[in-house]
Design an enzyme around this catalytic site. Structure first.
Site, mmCIF file in Angstrom:
data_model
loop_
_atom_site.group_PDB
_atom_site.id
_atom_site.type_symbol
_atom_site.label_atom_id
_atom_site.label_comp_id
_atom_site.label_asym_id
_atom_site.label_seq_id
_atom_site.Cartn_x
_atom_site.Cartn_y
_atom_site.Cartn_z
ATOM 1 N N ASN A 1 0.714 -1.157 0.075
ATOM 2 C CA ASN A 1 -0.255 0.020 0.028
ATOM 3 C C ASN A 1 0.896 1.078 0.024
ATOM 4 O OD1 ASN A 1 -1.798 1.881 0.492
ATOM 5 N ND2 ASN A 1 -2.260 1.364 2.550
ATOM 6 N N TRP A 2 1.059 1.585 -1.148
ATOM 7 C CA TRP A 2 2.059 3.009 -1.107
ATOM 8 C C TRP A 2 1.423 4.096 -0.783
ATOM 9 C CZ3 TRP A 2 4.282 3.190 -6.824
ATOM 10 C CH2 TRP A 2 4.981 1.888 -7.230
ATOM 11 N N LYS A 3 0.196 4.067 -0.232
ATOM 12 C CA LYS A 3 -0.441 5.200 0.292
ATOM 13 C C LYS A 3 -0.504 6.730 -0.751
ATOM 14 C CE LYS A 3 0.108 3.762 4.766
ATOM 15 N NZ LYS A 3 -0.291 3.752 6.181
ATOM 16 N N HIS B 1 -9.766 0.835 4.683
ATOM 17 C CA HIS B 1 -8.612 1.132 5.400
ATOM 18 C C HIS B 1 -8.536 1.970 6.602
ATOM 19 C CE1 HIS B 1 -4.408 2.643 6.345
ATOM 20 N NE2 HIS B 1 -4.102 1.326 5.575
ATOM 21 N N GLU C 1 -7.288 4.445 7.679
ATOM 22 C CA GLU C 1 -7.151 6.120 7.225
ATOM 23 C C GLU C 1 -8.389 6.488 6.565
ATOM 24 O OE1 GLU C 1 -3.366 5.609 5.299
ATOM 25 O OE2 GLU C 1 -2.425 5.211 7.092
ATOM 26 N N GLU D 1 -5.580 -5.228 10.627
ATOM 27 C CA GLU D 1 -4.647 -4.021 10.621
ATOM 28 C C GLU D 1 -4.818 -3.262 12.136
ATOM 29 O OE1 GLU D 1 -2.698 -2.836 6.593
ATOM 30 O OE2 GLU D 1 -4.367 -1.555 6.999
ATOM 31 N N GLY E 1 1.927 2.632 10.739
ATOM 32 C CA GLY E 1 2.818 3.777 10.584
ATOM 33 C C GLY E 1 3.336 4.294 11.577
ATOM 34 N N SER F 1 3.026 -1.878 10.468
ATOM 35 C CA SER F 1 4.428 -1.663 10.745
ATOM 36 C C SER F 1 5.168 -2.921 10.154
ATOM 37 C CB SER F 1 4.771 -1.403 11.928
ATOM 38 O OG SER F 1 4.247 0.045 12.191
ATOM 39 N N GLY G 1 2.832 -1.080 4.497
ATOM 40 C CA GLY G 1 2.721 0.491 4.004
ATOM 41 C C GLY G 1 4.158 1.002 3.745
ATOM 42 N N GLY G 2 4.764 1.325 4.782
ATOM 43 C CA GLY G 2 6.114 2.171 4.816
ATOM 44 C C GLY G 2 6.980 1.320 4.032
HETATM 45 C C1 PEP Z 1 -0.755 0.291 5.982
HETATM 46 O O1 PEP Z 1 -0.996 1.333 5.444
HETATM 47 O O2 PEP Z 1 -1.956 -0.764 5.530
HETATM 48 C C2 PEP Z 1 0.164 -0.206 6.688
HETATM 49 C C3 PEP Z 1 -0.029 -1.309 7.343
HETATM 50 O O3 PEP Z 1 1.117 0.757 6.861
HETATM 51 P P1 PEP Z 1 2.389 0.765 7.617
HETATM 52 O O4 PEP Z 1 2.928 -0.801 7.142
HETATM 53 O O5 PEP Z 1 3.263 1.892 7.145
HETATM 54 O O6 PEP Z 1 2.252 0.445 9.195
#
Ligand code: PEP
Length: 257
Positions: free
Chosen positions: A9-11, A100, A102, A172, A178, A217, A238-239
């Site tokens: 997930n590049w967001k 998600h 967010e 999640e 994040g 994370s 994500g990151g």
């Molecule tokens: C996400 O955005 O779905 C996510 C899990 O982000 P991160 O890996 O950065 O926590």
């Protein structure tokens, strides 16, 4: 055996030049994995909508799949700035992330709206990746199960268990997204098992085959212990998905699990 899924997930990150470089590095690294490793998992890249076509072109001929980060439930119409499921199919998406945290928290999406998106995605042959997870306050209050099952049941009640045959669930925990905090493998496994049991109660076959992936994370350093858990079928990253080496290491950790 369930095939795993590692989803990026590049967001709201990336630009044409950096996308090109990141994907080139990922594709090159993947050539180094054995056919056996490659057969263990599916890989999904979810860039910002504006770059779906660029990324789709780059992935052509590879085993990597293309996904979107959001969809609107309506087929078309006066929804300025939104994108329909059919439009995502047009640019060759196979998956779409739904619900998600967010989107739930920053954009105020509720369970009903998310359930409508889930059904709209499926009606256009997209595989929804449904995100569920509790906030830190709910976990501390001992309400993790209620929170997660509440989000899951909102979609189950709307779409029916059959609809989950061709979908993915991402657990999640909001407090782990994040933040650098990760659920322990045991904490994650407990919720994954609960999700699977809830679906299995309605349909054993669907419960057995549905992919339940973990997000929050995930990094190369914690992936293997998460993937060692019985009900964790991959990760939504994500990151760490923005760094080719990290992302490929996470994939590799799943394959060698
Ligand atoms: C996400 O955005 O779905 C996510 C899990 O982000 P991160 O890996 O950065 O926590």
């Amino acid at each position: 055996m369930r095939k795993g899924l590692i989803a990026a997930n590049w967001k709201m990150n990336g630009q044409e030049e950096s996308n090109e470089a990141l994907l080139s590095e990922i594709l090159e690294a993947l050539h180094g994995l054995s056919a056996h490793e490659n057969a263990q998992t599916e890989i999904l890249i979810c860039p910002p909508a504006l770059y779906l076509q660029q990324v789709g072109k780059k992935l052509e001929g590879s085993q990597l799949k293309l996904g979107a980060q959001n969809v609107h439930p309506a087929e078309s119409g006066a929804f300025t700035g939104e994108i329909s499921a059919q439009m995502l199919r047009d640019v060759k998406c196979s998956h779409v992330i739904i619900g998600h945290s967010e989107r739930r928290e920053v954009f105020g999406e509720d369970d009903q709206f998310i359930a409508e998106k889930f059904s709209a995605a499926q009606a256009s042959d997209l595989i929804p990746v449904l995100c569920v997870g509790e906030t830190q306050a709910l976990r501390e209050a001992g309400e993790t199960s209620e929170a997660v099952l509440g989000q899951l049941k909102a979609v189950l009640n709307h779409a029916g268990v059959d609809a989950f045959k061709n979908s993915v669930i991402a657990y999640e925990p909001v407090w782990a997204i994040g933040t650098g905090l990760t659920a322990s493998p045991e904490q994650a496994q407990e919720v994954h098992a609960l999700i699977r049991a809830t679906i299995s109660e309605l349909d054993t076959g669907v419960g057995e085959q549905i992919k339940i992936i973990y997000g929050g994370s995930v990094k190369s350093t914690n992936a293997a212990e998460l993937f060692a858990q019985q009900d964790i079928d991959g990760a939504l990253v994500g990151g760490a998905s923005l760094v080719a080496e990290e992302f490929v290491s996470i994939w590799s950790a799943y394959c060698s699990n």
